[in-house]
Design an enzyme around this catalytic site. Structure first.
Site, PDB file in Angstrom:
ATOM      1  N   GLU A 178      10.833  -1.167   5.555  1.00  0.00           N
ATOM      2  CA  GLU A 178      11.125  -0.854   4.146  1.00  0.00           C
ATOM      3  C   GLU A 178      12.557  -1.199   3.757  1.00  0.00           C
ATOM      4  O   GLU A 178      13.039  -0.772   2.715  1.00  0.00           O
ATOM      5  CB  GLU A 178      10.851   0.637   3.875  1.00  0.00           C
ATOM      6  CG  GLU A 178       9.389   0.997   4.016  1.00  0.00           C
ATOM      7  CD  GLU A 178       9.041   2.377   3.481  1.00  0.00           C
ATOM      8  OE1 GLU A 178       9.957   3.141   3.131  1.00  0.00           O
ATOM      9  OE2 GLU A 178       7.847   2.682   3.410  1.00  0.00           O
ATOM     10  N   LYS A 301      -0.201   7.003  -4.271  1.00  0.00           N
ATOM     11  CA  LYS A 301      -0.266   5.612  -3.808  1.00  0.00           C
ATOM     12  C   LYS A 301      -1.607   5.055  -4.252  1.00  0.00           C
ATOM     13  O   LYS A 301      -2.656   5.416  -3.674  1.00  0.00           O
ATOM     14  CB  LYS A 301      -0.180   5.559  -2.280  1.00  0.00           C
ATOM     15  CG  LYS A 301       1.167   5.947  -1.699  1.00  0.00           C
ATOM     16  CD  LYS A 301       1.041   6.061  -0.184  1.00  0.00           C
ATOM     17  CE  LYS A 301       2.365   6.236   0.508  1.00  0.00           C
ATOM     18  NZ  LYS A 301       2.189   6.663   1.925  1.00  0.00           N
ATOM     19  N   ARG A 330       4.276   1.172  -0.510  1.00  0.00           N
ATOM     20  CA  ARG A 330       3.830   1.239   0.880  1.00  0.00           C
ATOM     21  C   ARG A 330       4.845   0.496   1.737  1.00  0.00           C
ATOM     22  O   ARG A 330       5.618  -0.328   1.250  1.00  0.00           O
ATOM     23  CB  ARG A 330       2.436   0.582   1.064  1.00  0.00           C
ATOM     24  CG  ARG A 330       1.315   1.203   0.283  1.00  0.00           C
ATOM     25  CD  ARG A 330       1.123   2.676   0.513  1.00  0.00           C
ATOM     26  NE  ARG A 330       0.981   3.129   1.885  1.00  0.00           N
ATOM     27  CZ  ARG A 330      -0.125   3.640   2.410  1.00  0.00           C
ATOM     28  NH1 ARG A 330      -1.228   3.741   1.662  1.00  0.00           N
ATOM     29  NH2 ARG A 330      -0.153   4.090   3.645  1.00  0.00           N
ATOM     30  N   SER A 331       4.798   0.761   3.033  1.00  0.00           N
ATOM     31  CA  SER A 331       5.759   0.094   3.910  1.00  0.00           C
ATOM     32  C   SER A 331       5.529  -1.420   3.952  1.00  0.00           C
ATOM     33  O   SER A 331       6.462  -2.205   4.005  1.00  0.00           O
ATOM     34  CB  SER A 331       5.703   0.689   5.312  1.00  0.00           C
ATOM     35  OG  SER A 331       4.384   0.734   5.791  1.00  0.00           O
TER      36      SER A 331
HETATM   37  C1  2PG Z   1       4.913   6.805   3.388  1.00  0.00           C
HETATM   38  C2  2PG Z   1       4.847   5.327   3.206  1.00  0.00           C
HETATM   39  C3  2PG Z   1       5.836   4.708   2.273  1.00  0.00           C
HETATM   40  P1  2PG Z   1       3.371   3.871   4.740  1.00  0.00           P
HETATM   41  O1  2PG Z   1       4.549   7.328   4.455  1.00  0.00           O
HETATM   42  O2  2PG Z   1       5.250   7.525   2.458  1.00  0.00           O
HETATM   43  O3  2PG Z   1       7.150   5.007   2.548  1.00  0.00           O
HETATM   44  O4  2PG Z   1       4.739   4.645   4.414  1.00  0.00           O
HETATM   45  O5  2PG Z   1       3.155   2.896   3.644  1.00  0.00           O
HETATM   46  O6  2PG Z   1       3.583   3.238   6.078  1.00  0.00           O
HETATM   47  O7  2PG Z   1       2.284   4.904   4.773  1.00  0.00           O
HETATM   48 MG    MG Z   2       4.754   9.413   3.442  1.00  0.00          MG
END
Ligand code: 2PG
Ligand code: MG
Length: 382
Positions: A178, A301, A330-331
């Site tokens: 990120e 999300k 998202r990451s």
């Molecule tokens: C989270 C996200 C975004 P990932 O956990 O909040 O920072 O990470 O997209 O890997 O779920």
């Molecule tokens: Mg999270």
């Protein structure tokens, strides 16, 4: 009316290929790219891999050609989000709302939209996003900023100051998925440094523990400090961090099935207790949480549920129950800036979209662009 649909692939922040949709209507061509996560929750809508999506696409496409873009979500629901893949579902849904709004989704969602979210920026990272810490994200929020440009600048300055400091100390390991710094520091030392630097800017600090990722057989494992905690000990540990570092925000402090400790923390802590994996942007998971008084904030999300209409439903439920909505990237994201429009259009008080890297700044740039377009823009209050 949808005249044509094209599918292609673009690279995301970790240089993997992801799906892009181009939707042609009489108003033009509207696009959307699919983000994806690393610390994915069990309750997220399931995606399909690109090859399968591309192979199935000629058949899927037939169901949309000639149809009004207004009906895209309904058509998808009829087929099934997971059947076509939540990633394809989401990009079709976003392209459709962009077509309907001629790319000004924020205005389409709320004609009077003028309230802007504070950007919650990831400064130091670890966990499954790569890095040294067990806690996934160490975040800042520029609470004193009077406008979006100033907010973005403060976050960037904190990120730069931290980078300079850890470089000088010889503990910098690079940037993670990120764009956050990876440093050879354990969780506690990371908070020590971040809290001092953030104070210079009167910024608030928070963490995303992403606890499902460190939870194994009833215990939470913190790799670099060799800390191994039961759920009760985890609760005490988090309460202690909140108190010591004046955290205003704690995301996913417990694993995704532990509503009980979420609600205990919410009762005891005077800060935002935010659910990500535990709710997975799903109305039924959020309703469960509300019933149990688990948390007072929810990560939104869109890809966790795969449809814009369903995302809006979750936001509506959250607002009614007085849960703060934190619209999030998202990451493994792309330069698609949809979440900026979503955050402004739903008057969400916070957007979590990172600080550094084009996949992160695309959302921030879009916020600045919208700020210039609306009448009497102002920062959210919370
Ligand atoms: C989270 C996200 C975004 P990932 O956990 O909040 O920072 O990470 O997209 O890997 O779920
Ligand atoms: Mg999270």
């Amino acid at each position: 009316m949808i005249k044509d649909l094209k599918i292609s692939q673009v690279y995301n922040s970790v240089k993997e290929k992801t799906i892009k949709i181009s939707m042609k209507t009489e108003k033009g061509i509207f696009t959307a790219c699919a983000p994806s996560g690393t610390s994915e929750g069990d309750y997220e809508a399931k995606t399909l891999n690109n090859e399968i999506i591309i192979k199935n696409f000629p058949e899927i496409k037939k169901k949309f050609i000639g149809k009004n873009e207004k009906n895209v979500d309904k058509i998808i629901e009829k087929i099934g989000v997971e059947k076509i893949g939540a990633n394809l579902s989401l990009v079709l849904s976003i392209a459709a709302i962009r077509a309907l709004s001629k790319n000004d989704v924020y205005k389409f969602l709320n004609k009077k939209a003028h309230i802007f979210p504070y950007p919650l920026g990831n400064v130091i990272g670890g966990g499954t996003h790569k890095g040294y810490t067990s806690i996934q994200e160490f975040l800042v929020l520029p609470a004193k900023a009077k406008n979006i440009k100033e907010a973005i600048k403060i976050n960037h300055s904190i990120w730069e100051d931290v980078g300079r400091f850890v470089k000088l100390k010889g503990i910098l390991l690079g940037n993670n998925y990120e764009g956050a710094w990876m440093c050879k520091l354990d969780d506690i030392k990371t908070l020590d440094i971040l809290s001092v630097i953030a104070e210079d800017y009167e910024a608030k600090i928070g963490i995303d523990v992403a606890a499902s990722e460190i939870y194994k057989k009833g215990e939470y494992f913190y790799k670099n400090s060799k800390r191994k905690l039961s759920s009760e000990e985890q609760l005490e540990f988090i309460l202690d961090l909140i108190k010591t570092y004046k955290l205003f925000y704690v995301e996913d402090p417990f694993h995704e099935d532990d509503f009980k400790h979420f609600s205990e923390l919410t009762k005891k802590a005077n800060c935002l207790v935010v659910g990500d994996d535990v709710f997975a942007t799903q109305p039924y998971r959020l309703r469960l949480g509300i019933k149990k008084k688990a948390g007072n904030g929810i990560i939104i999300k869109p890809d966790q549920i795969g449809l814009v209409s369903k995302t809006l439903e979750t936001i509506k439920i959250a607002k009614k129950a007085n849960y703060k909505t934190i619209v999030s990237h998202r990451s493994r994201d792309t330069t698609d800036s949809f979440i900026a429009d979503l955050a402004v259009g739903t008057e969400s008080p916070i957007i979590k979209c990172g600080i550094h890297g084009k996949e992160r700044t695309s959302k921030l740039k879009r916020l600045v662009e919208i700020w210039k377009k609306v009448k009497k823009p102002e920062m959210a209050k919370f």
